[in-house]
Design a protein around this motif. Structure first.
Motif, PDB file in Angstrom:
ATOM      1  N   UNK A  60      28.109 -22.740  16.477  1.00 16.00           N
ATOM      2  CA  UNK A  60      28.224 -21.433  15.839  1.00 16.00           C
ATOM      3  C   UNK A  60      27.860 -20.356  16.859  1.00 16.00           C
ATOM      4  N   UNK A  61      28.701 -19.317  16.935  1.00 18.93           N
ATOM      5  CA  UNK A  61      28.402 -18.169  17.788  1.00 18.93           C
ATOM      6  C   UNK A  61      28.304 -16.960  16.877  1.00 18.93           C
ATOM      7  N   UNK A  62      27.134 -16.300  16.868  1.00 19.53           N
ATOM      8  CA  UNK A  62      26.927 -15.189  15.928  1.00 19.53           C
ATOM      9  C   UNK A  62      26.448 -13.957  16.686  1.00 19.53           C
ATOM     10  N   UNK A  63      26.570 -12.803  16.004  1.00 15.35           N
ATOM     11  CA  UNK A  63      26.043 -11.577  16.583  1.00 15.35           C
ATOM     12  C   UNK A  63      24.604 -11.400  16.126  1.00 15.35           C
ATOM     13  N   UNK A  64      23.699 -11.217  17.063  1.00 11.97           N
ATOM     14  CA  UNK A  64      22.298 -10.916  16.716  1.00 11.97           C
ATOM     15  C   UNK A  64      21.660 -10.246  17.920  1.00 11.97           C
ATOM     16  N   UNK A  65      21.100  -9.074  17.680  1.00  7.34           N
ATOM     17  CA  UNK A  65      20.400  -8.362  18.751  1.00  7.34           C
ATOM     18  C   UNK A  65      18.969  -8.901  18.801  1.00  7.34           C
ATOM     19  N   UNK A  66      18.629  -9.595  19.875  1.00  6.56           N
ATOM     20  CA  UNK A  66      17.321 -10.270  19.921  1.00  6.56           C
ATOM     21  C   UNK A  66      16.159  -9.309  20.179  1.00  6.56           C
ATOM     22  N   UNK A  67      16.454  -8.017  20.351  1.00  2.00           N
ATOM     23  CA  UNK A  67      15.353  -7.050  20.455  1.00  2.00           C
ATOM     24  C   UNK A  67      14.924  -6.559  19.071  1.00  2.00           C
ATOM     25  N   UNK A  68      15.678  -6.933  18.053  1.00  2.00           N
ATOM     26  CA  UNK A  68      15.436  -6.442  16.697  1.00  2.00           C
ATOM     27  C   UNK A  68      14.809  -7.572  15.856  1.00  2.00           C
ATOM     28  N   UNK A  69      13.524  -7.414  15.463  1.00  2.00           N
ATOM     29  CA  UNK A  69      12.840  -8.493  14.743  1.00  2.00           C
ATOM     30  C   UNK A  69      13.598  -8.955  13.501  1.00  2.00           C
ATOM     31  N   UNK A  70      14.238  -8.036  12.790  1.00  2.00           N
ATOM     32  CA  UNK A  70      14.962  -8.428  11.577  1.00  2.00           C
ATOM     33  C   UNK A  70      16.147  -9.316  11.914  1.00  2.00           C
TER      34      UNK A  70
END
Ligand code: NDP
Length: 249
Positions: A60-70
């Protein structure tokens, strides 16, 4: 002893292009199940998603900004739902810029530190309930952290921070059977160098190649090779270390 990553659950941050792409494909082809994230939509991300579909197993490849705790929480929720737990966490996401120290604004300092260092804290702390004995945590640092490079004080500080974080976590998590290491790449011929005008690329390639014992830049798959080793039982007595994959600088 063998690599044996078949069926292992692997989370990779920054898996759309460059080293992250090589990591995702290497783990998938080694038989692991990969959950990779990137920040922005891009043709490179679409291409990797298609390549992962072709690879054996389910990824699975997803979008997630790892600087954002949520967004990190959401990403780890996906790992929990899909995999039930994690065997390997690779924090590869990183950003760089070249700025004279006197002109380095707090915003840019935080952008670089947040992506390399704070995101590692968010990801690994959040992943702890998913990690059991035998798990391996890998942070992608940089050889530049030890060398020091002008105009990149923020970047090298972030990458050096990863090494301290790793050494402490190795001691704190060792009793739980969790290993924590850093891979410090030298200069890798990845998307950034390929995007340069031909003349500039040739000049930089020659300059950086001359600094290495092997006389060439590294390839993203050579970083992935070190990650497979650190993820596997082949490195079961190796923790708290920085492995420089730099062609012998
Ligand atoms: P790239 O710039 O090619 O790729 C960076 C990856 O990180 C992309 O997938 C990008 O996603 C992702 N990313 C960036 N910010 C975030 C974020 N906030 N949340 C989630 N994903 C994010 O980098 P490289 O492949 O060149 O480098 C990978 C790692 O290796 C970095 O940590 C870098 O510092 C380190 N390194 C690289 C060297 C090199 O020569 N290339 C040398 C030494 C270290 P998106 O596509 O969405 O932007």
């Amino acid at each position: 002893m063998e690599l044996d990553l078949i069926g292992k659950h692997v989370l990779i941050s920054g898996g759309s292009r460059g080293i992250g792409r090589a990591l995702a494909l290497a783990f998938a082809h080694a038989g692991a199940r990969v959950l990779a994230c990137h920040r922005d939509p891009s043709p490179q991300a679409d291409r990797l998603a298609a390549e992962l579909k072709e690879a054996p197993g389910e990824h699975l490849l997803v979008q997630a900004d790892v600087t954002d705790p949520t967004q990190v929480d959401r990403l780890l929720g996906q790992a929990r739902e899909r995999f039930g737990g994690l065997d390997v966490v690779v924090h590869n996401a990183g950003v760089i810029s070249h700025v004279p120290f006197a002109e380095l604004e707090p915003e840019e300092w935080h952008r670089i530190l947040d992506t390399s260092l704070t995101a590692a804290y968010l990801l690994v702390r959040g992943a702890l309930p998913l990690l059991g004995p035998g798990a391996s945590v890998i942070a992608v640092g940089s050889r530049a952290a030890r060398a020091g490079i002008p105009l990149r004080a923020h970047y090298t500080a972030a990458k050096a921070g990863l090494e301290g974080l790793t050494r402490s976590l190795a001691k704190e998590l060792g009793p739980r059977g969790i290993r924590v290491n850093v891979i410090a790449p030298g200069v890798i011929d990845s998307d950034d160098t390929k995007a340069l005008p031909a003349e500039r690329r040739a000049e930089l390639t020659a300059r950086y190649s001359a600094m290495t014992a092997l006389g060439r830049l590294g390839r993203p798959d050579e970083i992935a090779g070190a990650a497979l080793f650190l993820a596997s039982g082949l490195s079961s007595y190796l923790t708290g270390q920085t492995i420089c994959v730099d062609g012998g600088i």
